[in-house]
Enzyme design. Structure first.
Site, PDB file in Angstrom:
ATOM      1  N   CYS A 141      42.392  65.653  23.238  1.00  0.00           N
ATOM      2  CA  CYS A 141      42.434  65.724  21.698  1.00  0.00           C
ATOM      3  C   CYS A 141      41.665  66.940  21.268  1.00  0.00           C
ATOM      4  CB  CYS A 141      41.802  64.326  21.427  1.00  0.00           C
ATOM      5  SG  CYS A 141      41.991  64.206  19.554  1.00  0.00           S
ATOM      6  N   HIS A 238      45.627  60.183  22.838  1.00  0.00           N
ATOM      7  CA  HIS A 238      44.477  59.426  23.443  1.00  0.00           C
ATOM      8  C   HIS A 238      45.252  58.463  24.384  1.00  0.00           C
ATOM      9  CE1 HIS A 238      40.788  60.939  21.958  1.00  0.00           C
ATOM     10  NE2 HIS A 238      41.480  60.871  20.583  1.00  0.00           N
ATOM     11  N   GLU A 240      44.154  57.224  27.057  1.00  0.00           N
ATOM     12  CA  GLU A 240      43.330  56.334  27.587  1.00  0.00           C
ATOM     13  C   GLU A 240      42.815  55.256  26.699  1.00  0.00           C
ATOM     14  OE1 GLU A 240      40.749  58.994  25.107  1.00  0.00           O
ATOM     15  OE2 GLU A 240      42.434  59.229  26.257  1.00  0.00           O
TER      16      GLU A 240
END
Length: 308
Positions: A141, A238, A240
């Site tokens: 990011c 993202h 994650e």
């Protein structure tokens, strides 16, 4: 094989509850293998949350990973001093060492000029240090935007509205090992107030000669890039994030009277009372596994001191 983390790390008990394979440092020391040494530069304000999310994805590799956390000196407002002193290193403490891999997280500073970020000079030192002390680095990011700017002069642009949601992406160059096993189309999360534009890379000779665009979303924009030798990987989203993260960010922004849009393609029928359904975890897991396997394990020298 498991990830090797400190048993006192808050993420440890949570991952054990989720049946994630982790081991303690004592057990790792008794195993006669060459583990991969992964350093995570955590720039996120909620560090414990980010730790758990990243460790969850890293746990699915068949390799043993020794994980260490790194912080910048001016990023201490949101995490207790005890936690930072217990689990984090400073750059001065690790700058003479070498690592198989480095992960640089995002940070909620997209609206600032890079040079106006309080720790920008320290971050640039870490970026340059990693060139000769880390085999492959994964930038996430804002971390990806910062690295693209630092290494290639690629600017970031503020978006009129926050790019927030679950976006459908397609592969543009499927022959690369980083995307091995990916479907032609897959979902991934974006959550940011700025973007890197395709034309800025294509019209920049230094960037266009050295970078490969791997994945793109018409709605979410650029998602996945790498340099020619795979030692730098850039993920603008993202992978994650947990199932509730976007919803929590949306409610937080509402409470701050920021008038946020409902995250794209996240709540069923855009109904914030309905539970989102996860459709990005398989991709995120495969992305991290491929990076560890093909960009770190298969390429890094057996002797860490031979990294250059």
């Amino acid at each position: 094989m498991p990830i090797n983390i400190n048993k006192e790390l808050p993420a440890y008990s949570k991952l054990i509850e989720e049946n994630i394979f982790v081991i303690t440092e004592d057990r790792a020391a008794r195993q006669d293998i060459r583990p991969m040494n992964i350093l995570i530069l955590n720039l996120m304000p909620q560090k414990i949350v980010a730790e758990t999310q990243l460790l969850r994805l890293l746990s699915n590799t068949p390799l043993q990973l020794n994980i260490e956390f790194l912080r910048v000196l001016r990023d201490t407002k949101h995490t207790s001093k005890d936690h930072l002193e217990s689990f984090y290193r400073t750059f001065e403490e690790i700058r003479t060492r070498k690592f198989d891999g480095l992960i640089v997280t995002g940070a909620p500073v997209e609206n600032l000029r890079f040079e106006d970020v309080s720790y920008w000079s320290e971050l640039c030192r870490i970026f340059d240090w990693a060139e000769h002390h880390v085999y492959s680095t994964l930038y996430i990011c804002w971390g990806a935007m910062a690295a693209l700017y630092h290494f290639y002069g690629v600017p970031k642009h503020r978006t009129t509205r926050k790019v927030s949601g679950v976006y459908r992406h397609h592969l543009e160059n499927p022959g690369y090992s980083l995307t091995r096993g990916f479907d032609d189309y897959f979902h991934a999360i974006h959550s940011r107030h700025a973007e890197v534009r395709r034309e800025d890379i294509e019209n920049n000779p230094r960037a266009s000669d050295q970078l490969v665009l791997l994945s793109y979303s018409p709605e979410g924009g650029l998602y996945l890039l790498q340099n020619n030798n795979g030692r730098k990987v850039f993920v603008t989203g993202h992978a994650e994030y947990e199932i509730g993260t976007l919803g929590q960010e949306y409610l937080r922004d509402q409470d701050r009277s920021l008038n946020p849009d409902i995250p794209y393609n996240y709540f069923p029928e855009n109904d914030t009372e309905k539970m989102p359904q996860m459709n990005w975890r398989a991709h995120g897991t495969l992305l991290f596994v491929n990076w560890i396997n093909y960009h770190v394990y298969q390429e890094t020298p057996y002797r860490l001191e031979d990294i250059h």
